[in-house]
Design a protein around this motif. Structure first.
Motif, short mmCIF file in Angstrom:
data_model
loop_
_atom_site.label_atom_id
_atom_site.label_comp_id
_atom_site.label_asym_id
_atom_site.label_seq_id
_atom_site.Cartn_x
_atom_site.Cartn_y
_atom_site.Cartn_z
N UNK A 56 0.84 -1.21 0.00
CA UNK A 56 0.00 0.00 0.00
C UNK A 56 0.87 1.25 0.00
N UNK A 57 2.10 1.13 -0.48
CA UNK A 57 3.04 2.26 -0.48
C UNK A 57 3.67 2.46 -1.85
N UNK A 58 3.14 1.78 -2.86
CA UNK A 58 3.65 1.89 -4.23
C UNK A 58 2.49 2.15 -5.18
N UNK A 59 2.79 2.66 -6.37
CA UNK A 59 1.73 2.87 -7.36
C UNK A 59 1.03 1.55 -7.70
N UNK B 294 -6.34 2.48 -1.96
CA UNK B 294 -5.69 2.46 -0.65
C UNK B 294 -4.23 2.90 -0.79
N UNK B 295 -3.83 3.82 0.05
CA UNK B 295 -2.43 4.23 0.12
C UNK B 295 -2.12 4.52 1.59
N UNK B 296 -1.16 3.79 2.17
CA UNK B 296 -0.90 3.90 3.60
C UNK B 296 0.47 4.47 3.94
N UNK B 297 1.35 4.62 2.97
CA UNK B 297 2.70 5.08 3.29
C UNK B 297 3.35 5.62 2.00
N UNK B 298 4.51 6.31 2.19
CA UNK B 298 5.23 6.91 1.05
C UNK B 298 4.25 7.66 0.14
#
Length: 445
Positions: free
Chosen positions: A231-234, A258-262
């Motif tokens: 959840x931290x990459x495209x 969903x995006x959780x980091x970076x």
């Protein structure tokens, strides 16, 4: 669109780090979002984050997404956790709540052993006995919540030996027996394709698509042949392809990034949302109109109660596995040992990452040595009472060994620990007593 489901549209996971960007996306325009999802455990019903309050005032739907119920565990759902989830749904005016098909803890009264916390979502064995337990737990949860419940398929690095059902079959029978709705994570289907050789198309063909409440889309990364659902990459093309396949079978009521980091800049988030919207539209272009049936809910499907023996056997199996993953115990027979080692390292890395977020002073004090020091602490020391307690235990562990070696850093860590623990760091006698207690606890486990 699946019958009986609220039309959500395209959304994004709300996180404090991107709160301003999410509010901007919810204002409309290219790459805009129609709704948001928030981690339920991060919501305080009486004191909503100002950003969430503003979204609610503007009429934006906010769905709470739980991570700690552990409905796939051997124990019946904790009434306190269910009450908390219900309160968050009511505070947000949510049309539904969501959770996971997973277990997150084991041990306790069913096994006569210490309680173990995974700190992450772990897969349930796809057996009929485990399904019996899950179905009963789901119905207990449904009866305690003020709105419908939807459950998410999880990503897994390993499978259980002796499984009797495919993922699609397992989900289909769960829906048939409980009437629960589904939150299908297409990124997790891709993860299980890479890690477990499971065909996403086969899973989609077997599961009841008319039960889908909404869909998750997320990015990850492959390392040494293992797909990590970060959840931290495209979002990669392969995940979008699974989304397109799903959209060709049914019109999902909602799809969420969903995006959780970076976190990338707001423009990149908007671009990913736009690509997701385009993928759903393109995937559904050739779909023939269907008359999807209503998900069994009002009819209250019959669930046969799981016997106590089934719960005890599941408890023993899950406790043995979790002991090997987080408490230094032997790895159970029949699993892929290499994959379990990868999972164990992943659990430690996630635990270290969350502790760094709840206690950012610790990596500041320890610098580049934080991760290595935390790994040494976590080996054989399961989390006992949440991440804040874990941070204090980690600091106490270091200080009891006269670490860190740099005197200035050790003084700073001592001050940090004392300010939060309200006591002196443990002396030699206390350290010996705690070491003996830990050894005895490990022997009993």
């Amino acid at each position: 669109m699946t019958a009986g489901m609220a039309a959500l549209g395209v959304g994004i996971g709300w996180r404090p780090e991107i709160a301003e960007a999410v509010e901007g996306l919810a204002a409309g325009g290219p790459g805009g979002v129609d709704w948001v999802e928030v981690v339920a455990e991060n919501v305080c019903p009486g004191h909503l984050h100002p950003s969430l309050a503003r979204l609610r005032e503007r009429g934006v739907t906010v769905v709470p997404h739980g991570v700690s119920l552990g409905l796939g565990g051997a124990d019946r759902p904790d009434p306190g956790r269910l009450a908390d989830l219900a309160a968050r749904a009511e505070a947000l005016g949510a049309p539904l709540v969501t959770e996971h098909i997973a277990f997150v803890r084991a041990g306790g009264p069913l096994t006569g052993s210490p309680r173990l916390e995974a700190g992450h979502l772990l897969p349930v064995p796809r057996t009929r006995e485990a399904l019996d337990v899950l179905c009963e737990n789901v119905r207990i949860a449904q009866d305690s919540l003020p709105v419908p419940l939807a459950l998410e398929n999880i990503a897994a690095l390993f499978g259980w030996p002796g499984e009797e059902l495919t993922e699609g079959q397992f989900l289909a029978e769960l829906v048939e027996r409980t009437g629960v709705r589904l939150l299908i994570d297409v990124a997790n289907l891709h993860t299980n394709h890479v890690n477990r050789g499971e065909d996403p198309a086969k899973a989609l063909a077997e599961l009841p698509v008319e039960a889908i409440a909404y869909v998750h889309v997320a990015g990850g990364v492959e390392r040494d042949g293992v797909w990590h659902d970060t959840h931290a990459h495209p979002v990669p093309r392969a995940v979008l392809d699974v989304l397109a396949d799903l959209a060709s079978r049914v019109s999902p009521p909602g799809v969420l990034l969903e995006r959780d980091d970076d976190f990338p800049p707001p423009g990149e988030l908007a671009s990913e949302v736009a690509v997701i919207r385009e993928t759903v539209t393109a995937g559904g272009a050739g779909r023939a109109p269907t008359d999807a049936g209503t998900v069994a809910d009002a009819g209250r499907p019959r669930v046969v109660a799981a016997g106590q023996g089934a719960r005890e056997r599941l408890a023993l199996a899950q406790t043995a596995l979790l002991s090997g993953l987080v408490a230094g115990g032997p790895m159970p027979h029949g699993f892929d040992a290499a994959r379990l080692r990868v999972q164990s390292r992943a659990l430690t890395a996630k635990r270290a990452g969350v502790v760094a977020k709840v206690a950012p002073e610790l990596p500041g004090i320890l610098g580049d040595g934080y991760r290595l020091a935390f790994g040494g602490y976590a080996a054989g020391r399961p989390m006992r009472d949440g991440y804040r307690r874990d941070a204090l235990d980690f600091a106490e562990h270091l200080l009891s060994r006269n670490l860190p070696e740099d005197p200035a850093a050790r003084r700073e860590l001592t001050r940090w620990w004392r300010d939060r623990a309200g006591a002196r760091p443990p002396g030699r006698t206390t350290r010996l007593l705690r070491a003996a207690r830990t050894a005895l606890t490990g022997a009993r486990a």
